[in-house]
Design a protein around this motif. Structure first.
Motif, PDB file in Angstrom:
ATOM      1  N   MET A 110      17.030 -42.280  28.857  1.00  0.00           N
ATOM      2  CA  MET A 110      15.014 -42.409  28.053  1.00  0.00           C
ATOM      3  C   MET A 110      15.586 -42.310  26.278  1.00  0.00           C
ATOM      4  N   ARG A 111      16.707 -41.948  26.866  1.00  0.00           N
ATOM      5  CA  ARG A 111      16.394 -41.947  24.939  1.00  0.00           C
ATOM      6  C   ARG A 111      17.219 -43.138  24.733  1.00  0.00           C
ATOM      7  N   ARG A 112      18.171 -43.862  25.052  1.00  0.00           N
ATOM      8  CA  ARG A 112      17.732 -45.555  25.214  1.00  0.00           C
ATOM      9  C   ARG A 112      16.379 -45.890  24.622  1.00  0.00           C
ATOM     10  N   PHE A 113      15.751 -46.433  26.071  1.00  0.00           N
ATOM     11  CA  PHE A 113      14.410 -46.043  25.627  1.00  0.00           C
ATOM     12  C   PHE A 113      13.393 -46.116  24.352  1.00  0.00           C
ATOM     13  N   TYR A 114      13.645 -45.040  24.247  1.00  0.00           N
ATOM     14  CA  TYR A 114      12.933 -44.240  23.188  1.00  0.00           C
ATOM     15  C   TYR A 114      13.709 -45.285  22.207  1.00  0.00           C
ATOM     16  N   LEU A 115      14.845 -45.118  21.976  1.00  0.00           N
ATOM     17  CA  LEU A 115      15.212 -45.585  20.545  1.00  0.00           C
ATOM     18  C   LEU A 115      14.981 -47.728  20.814  1.00  0.00           C
ATOM     19  N   ILE A 116      15.635 -47.952  21.722  1.00  0.00           N
ATOM     20  CA  ILE A 116      15.044 -49.723  21.638  1.00  0.00           C
ATOM     21  C   ILE A 116      13.135 -49.548  22.006  1.00  0.00           C
ATOM     22  N   GLY A 117      12.741 -49.128  21.854  1.00  0.00           N
ATOM     23  CA  GLY A 117      11.053 -49.121  22.094  1.00  0.00           C
ATOM     24  C   GLY A 117      10.861 -48.981  20.692  1.00  0.00           C
ATOM     25  N   PHE A 118      11.277 -48.154  19.647  1.00  0.00           N
ATOM     26  CA  PHE A 118      10.667 -48.031  18.654  1.00  0.00           C
ATOM     27  C   PHE A 118      11.534 -49.103  17.826  1.00  0.00           C
ATOM     28  N   LEU A 119      12.305 -49.475  17.870  1.00  0.00           N
ATOM     29  CA  LEU A 119      13.012 -50.474  16.939  1.00  0.00           C
ATOM     30  C   LEU A 119      12.352 -51.797  17.537  1.00  0.00           C
ATOM     31  N   VAL A 120      11.368 -52.046  18.705  1.00  0.00           N
ATOM     32  CA  VAL A 120      10.663 -53.120  19.035  1.00  0.00           C
ATOM     33  C   VAL A 120       9.174 -53.357  18.452  1.00  0.00           C
ATOM     34  N   LEU A 121       8.843 -51.434  18.382  1.00  0.00           N
ATOM     35  CA  LEU A 121       7.250 -51.684  17.848  1.00  0.00           C
ATOM     36  C   LEU A 121       7.829 -51.600  15.597  1.00  0.00           C
ATOM     37  N   VAL A 122       8.061 -51.955  15.473  1.00  0.00           N
ATOM     38  CA  VAL A 122       8.848 -51.202  14.209  1.00  0.00           C
ATOM     39  C   VAL A 122       9.116 -52.118  13.890  1.00  0.00           C
ATOM     40  N   CYS A 123       9.626 -52.991  14.743  1.00  0.00           N
ATOM     41  CA  CYS A 123       9.772 -54.198  14.381  1.00  0.00           C
ATOM     42  C   CYS A 123       8.850 -55.916  14.339  1.00  0.00           C
ATOM     43  N   PHE A 124       7.973 -55.422  15.304  1.00  0.00           N
ATOM     44  CA  PHE A 124       6.030 -56.171  15.451  1.00  0.00           C
ATOM     45  C   PHE A 124       5.670 -55.641  14.393  1.00  0.00           C
ATOM     46  N   ASP A 125       5.157 -54.460  14.268  1.00  0.00           N
ATOM     47  CA  ASP A 125       4.523 -54.328  13.126  1.00  0.00           C
ATOM     48  C   ASP A 125       5.068 -54.778  11.310  1.00  0.00           C
ATOM     49  N   THR A 126       6.581 -54.994  11.349  1.00  0.00           N
ATOM     50  CA  THR A 126       6.725 -55.245  10.577  1.00  0.00           C
ATOM     51  C   THR A 126       6.728 -55.962   9.880  1.00  0.00           C
ATOM     52  N   PHE A 127       6.638 -57.404  11.161  1.00  0.00           N
ATOM     53  CA  PHE A 127       6.854 -58.779  10.695  1.00  0.00           C
ATOM     54  C   PHE A 127       5.400 -58.980  10.205  1.00  0.00           C
ATOM     55  N   ALA A 128       4.368 -58.387  11.130  1.00  0.00           N
ATOM     56  CA  ALA A 128       3.108 -58.270  11.275  1.00  0.00           C
ATOM     57  C   ALA A 128       2.496 -58.222   9.489  1.00  0.00           C
ATOM     58  N   GLN A 129       3.424 -57.479   8.910  1.00  0.00           N
ATOM     59  CA  GLN A 129       2.512 -57.563   7.571  1.00  0.00           C
ATOM     60  C   GLN A 129       2.763 -58.419   6.740  1.00  0.00           C
ATOM     61  N   ILE A 130       4.507 -58.561   7.038  1.00  0.00           N
ATOM     62  CA  ILE A 130       4.867 -60.158   6.258  1.00  0.00           C
ATOM     63  C   ILE A 130       4.301 -61.310   6.571  1.00  0.00           C
ATOM     64  N   CYS A 131       3.887 -61.121   8.030  1.00  0.00           N
ATOM     65  CA  CYS A 131       3.079 -62.602   7.788  1.00  0.00           C
ATOM     66  C   CYS A 131       1.779 -62.548   7.661  1.00  0.00           C
ATOM     67  N   PHE A 132       1.049 -61.772   7.695  1.00  0.00           N
ATOM     68  CA  PHE A 132       0.181 -60.955   6.339  1.00  0.00           C
ATOM     69  C   PHE A 132       0.633 -61.769   5.335  1.00  0.00           C
ATOM     70  N   LYS A 133       0.991 -60.892   4.263  1.00  0.00           N
ATOM     71  CA  LYS A 133       1.153 -61.376   3.558  1.00  0.00           C
ATOM     72  C   LYS A 133       1.783 -63.247   2.785  1.00  0.00           C
ATOM     73  N   LEU A 134       2.465 -63.659   4.162  1.00  0.00           N
ATOM     74  CA  LEU A 134       2.998 -65.190   3.773  1.00  0.00           C
ATOM     75  C   LEU A 134       1.147 -65.229   3.847  1.00  0.00           C
ATOM     76  N   THR A 135       0.341 -65.312   4.670  1.00  0.00           N
ATOM     77  CA  THR A 135      -1.090 -65.487   4.375  1.00  0.00           C
ATOM     78  C   THR A 135      -1.563 -65.541   3.340  1.00  0.00           C
ATOM     79  N   ALA A 136      -1.739 -64.109   2.666  1.00  0.00           N
ATOM     80  CA  ALA A 136      -2.270 -64.188   1.966  1.00  0.00           C
ATOM     81  C   ALA A 136      -1.598 -65.191   0.614  1.00  0.00           C
ATOM     82  N   ASN A 137      -0.317 -65.658   0.796  1.00  0.00           N
ATOM     83  CA  ASN A 137      -0.179 -66.375  -0.749  1.00  0.00           C
ATOM     84  C   ASN A 137      -0.486 -68.044   0.168  1.00  0.00           C
TER      85      ASN A 137
END
Length: 130
Positions: free
Chosen positions: A1-28
């Motif tokens: 289960m710990r592996r599930f959490y680790l992978i899940g949070f990594l995926v979540l952080v990646c999606f959230d991070t790339f969404a914010q970066i894409c919004f900045k690129l959109t604004a530019n």
């Protein structure tokens, strides 16, 4: 289960991070910011805005999946790791500056996640056999 959490949070952080970066690129892409139809059309003509929307959908699905299994305290805290990842990528991609307040804030976010994770682990009591 710990592996599930680790992978899940990594995926979540990646999606959230790339969404914010894409919004900045959109604004530019849509510069200069104006309250008119031309600006809206510049935003909608940017491929980055659609990438950001897709990333938000991915983050939502990841978050809902994690909430089914992860303890809410550490899950909520860990979901804020994107603040740190966006800040770090902004330095690399956009040449932004990180100061002492940002570093202290990042340290506090990490400390909070660690504290919640430890308290959640300490709170787990082994069940006695019946």
């Amino acid at each position: 289960m710990r592996r599930f959490y680790l992978i899940g949070f990594l995926v979540l952080v990646c999606f959230d991070t790339f969404a914010q970066i894409c919004f900045k690129l959109t604004a530019n892409h849509a510069m200069p910011p104006e309250a008119n139809l031309g600006w809206v059309l510049r935003v909608l003509s940017s491929p980055w805005v659609y990438c950001a929307i897709a990333c938000y959908i991915g983050a939502f699905v990841s978050w809902m999946t994690l909430l089914e299994h992860a303890p809410i305290g550490p899950a909520f805290a860990a979901s804020h790791l994107e603040v740190i990842s966006v800040m770090a990528l902004s330095v690399v991609i956009f040449g932004e500056h990180i100061g002492v307040p940002q570093l202290l804030g990042s340290a506090l976010i990490i400390a909070g996640i660690v504290c919640l994770a430890i308290s959640e682990t300490d709170g787990e009591q082994p069940t006695a056999p019946h």
